[in-house]
Every structure is written in structure tokens, then in C-alpha cells.
Design a protein around this motif. Structure first.
Motif, short mmCIF file in Angstrom:
data_model
loop_
_atom_site.label_atom_id
_atom_site.label_comp_id
_atom_site.label_asym_id
_atom_site.label_seq_id
_atom_site.Cartn_x
_atom_site.Cartn_y
_atom_site.Cartn_z
N LEU A 101 17.29 -24.41 2.10
CA LEU A 101 16.10 -25.08 1.57
C LEU A 101 15.68 -26.25 2.47
N VAL A 102 16.65 -27.00 2.94
CA VAL A 102 16.34 -28.11 3.85
C VAL A 102 15.67 -27.56 5.11
N LEU A 103 16.20 -26.49 5.66
CA LEU A 103 15.59 -25.87 6.84
C LEU A 103 14.18 -25.36 6.54
N THR A 104 14.00 -24.78 5.36
CA THR A 104 12.69 -24.28 4.96
C THR A 104 11.69 -25.43 4.85
N ILE A 105 12.10 -26.52 4.23
CA ILE A 105 11.21 -27.68 4.09
C ILE A 105 10.83 -28.23 5.46
N ARG A 106 11.80 -28.36 6.34
CA ARG A 106 11.51 -28.86 7.70
C ARG A 106 10.56 -27.93 8.43
N SER A 107 10.80 -26.64 8.29
CA SER A 107 9.95 -25.64 8.95
C SER A 107 8.54 -25.66 8.36
N PHE A 108 8.44 -25.77 7.06
CA PHE A 108 7.14 -25.84 6.40
C PHE A 108 6.39 -27.12 6.81
N ALA A 109 7.12 -28.24 6.92
CA ALA A 109 6.48 -29.51 7.26
C ALA A 109 5.81 -29.45 8.63
N ALA A 110 6.37 -28.66 9.53
CA ALA A 110 5.77 -28.52 10.85
C ALA A 110 4.44 -27.77 10.81
N VAL A 111 4.24 -27.01 9.73
CA VAL A 111 3.02 -26.20 9.59
C VAL A 111 2.04 -26.84 8.62
N ASN A 112 2.56 -27.28 7.47
CA ASN A 112 1.71 -27.82 6.41
C ASN A 112 2.56 -28.75 5.54
N ARG A 113 2.28 -30.04 5.62
CA ARG A 113 3.11 -31.02 4.90
C ARG A 113 3.03 -30.83 3.38
N ALA A 114 1.88 -30.45 2.87
CA ALA A 114 1.77 -30.22 1.42
C ALA A 114 2.70 -29.09 0.99
N ALA A 115 2.78 -28.06 1.79
CA ALA A 115 3.69 -26.95 1.48
C ALA A 115 5.13 -27.43 1.43
N ALA A 116 5.50 -28.27 2.38
CA ALA A 116 6.87 -28.80 2.39
C ALA A 116 7.14 -29.59 1.12
N TRP A 117 6.19 -30.43 0.72
CA TRP A 117 6.38 -31.23 -0.49
C TRP A 117 6.45 -30.37 -1.76
N LEU A 118 5.80 -29.23 -1.75
CA LEU A 118 5.88 -28.33 -2.91
C LEU A 118 7.27 -27.75 -3.08
N VAL A 119 8.06 -27.71 -2.02
CA VAL A 119 9.42 -27.16 -2.10
C VAL A 119 10.45 -28.24 -2.45
N VAL A 120 10.10 -29.50 -2.27
CA VAL A 120 11.05 -30.59 -2.53
C VAL A 120 11.58 -30.59 -3.98
#
Length: 154
Positions: free
Chosen positions: A113-132
Motif C-alpha cells: 500500500l505504501v508503494l501504491t500510494i507513492r506510485s499514485f502520488a507521482a501521477v495524481n496526488r488526489a488519488a494517493a490521498w484517497l488510498v491513505v
């Protein structure tokens, strides 16, 4: 594929996993689970459904946001693996009655999940925050599962 259809697909896949997980957990919630000594801070059973529904919808929307902008498949591959592990946990814990197997799944899920959030943040920060919130809930699930293991040996 149209963006709306893709959104329905991502959220629909997540809700399918949710429905399957709920079915697996339902029988155990009325039998085996009630026989376990629960760790302090275990929420009432009715809390799990609404929380997981929101988390699964958020996961689907997050993946859709990344799908719209990703230049590589890596973020969505990571998302797919964490979704698969999340689907495995109810089988491990509830269907197989194995708190230890469930704990092992969560211990792999959290770094993913941490890797997914980091990977998502590089593409779309809102998407990363939705996984937090899902990561936070998984950390809480780690505590609960470890507590079940300690309080219900064997």
C-alpha cells in the motif's frame, strides 16, 4: 474506453471484491468469530461494512484517477496486487480461520500500500490521498489481527 465506463469498471471491481469478502466473512461473523477473544478496541461488527464500502469506493476512484493520467502500468499493477491481497485476507482469516495467515497477508499488504500510494502520488496526488485511509485502516487491522493471534493461540 470512455472515462465514465472506466470509472464504473474500477469501482465495480472493488465492490465485487467487497461483496465476495463480505460473503466470506458473514458466516464466520455469526459463529467462529464470536468464539474468539477480541483485542481491546475491536469495533462492533456493524462498523466493518460501511467502512469497507467507503474504502473500496475510494480505492476504485483512486485507480480511475491514475488510469486517466498514468504513462506506465506500474501504479495500476501495484494497485491490482494490493487489491488481490486485500481480497485474500478474508479467506485467510475468516474462511480458513487462520489469524496467523491473515496477519501474514497484512504484513505484505501494508508495504504494498505504501508503494501504491507513492506510485499514485507521482501521477495524481488526489488519488494517493484517497488510498491513505485504506492504509490507516490496514494498520488498525494489523493491530487487531495481531491481537487475535496473541489472545487466541492455536
Amino acid at each position: 474506453m470512455t472515462p465514465v465506463l472506466a470509472l464504473v469498471g474500477f469501482v465495480g471491481l472493488c465492490l465485487l471484491v467487497f461483496a465476495t469478502d463480505s460473503a466470506l466473512a458473514s458466516a464466520a461473523f455469526h459463529g467462529w468469530y464470536l468464539s474468539l477473544t477480541r483485542p481491546p478496541g475491536t469495533p462492533p461488527r456493524w462498523v466493518f461494512g460501511p467502512i469497507w464500502a467507503v474504502l473500496y469506493i475510494s480505492m476504485g476512484v483512486a485507480a480511475w484517477l491514475v488510469w486517466q493520467r498514468a504513462v506506465t502500468n506500474r501504479p495500476l499493477r501495484l494497485w491490482g496486487w494490493q487489491l488481490a491481497l486485500n481480497a485474500l485476507w478474508p479467506t485467510a482469516f475468516f474462511a480458513l480461520h487462520s489469524q496467523l495467515f491473515g496477519l501474514a497477508v497484512i504484513l505484505v499488504l501494508i508495504p504494498l500500500l505504501v508503494l501504491t500510494i507513492r506510485s499514485f502520488a507521482a501521477v495524481n496526488r488526489a488519488a494517493a490521498w484517497l488510498v491513505v485511509p485504506y492504509l490507516a485502516w490496514s494498520g488498525y487491522a494489523l493491530y487487531l489481527d495481531a491481537g487475535f493471534c496473541l489472545l487466541n493461540p492455536g
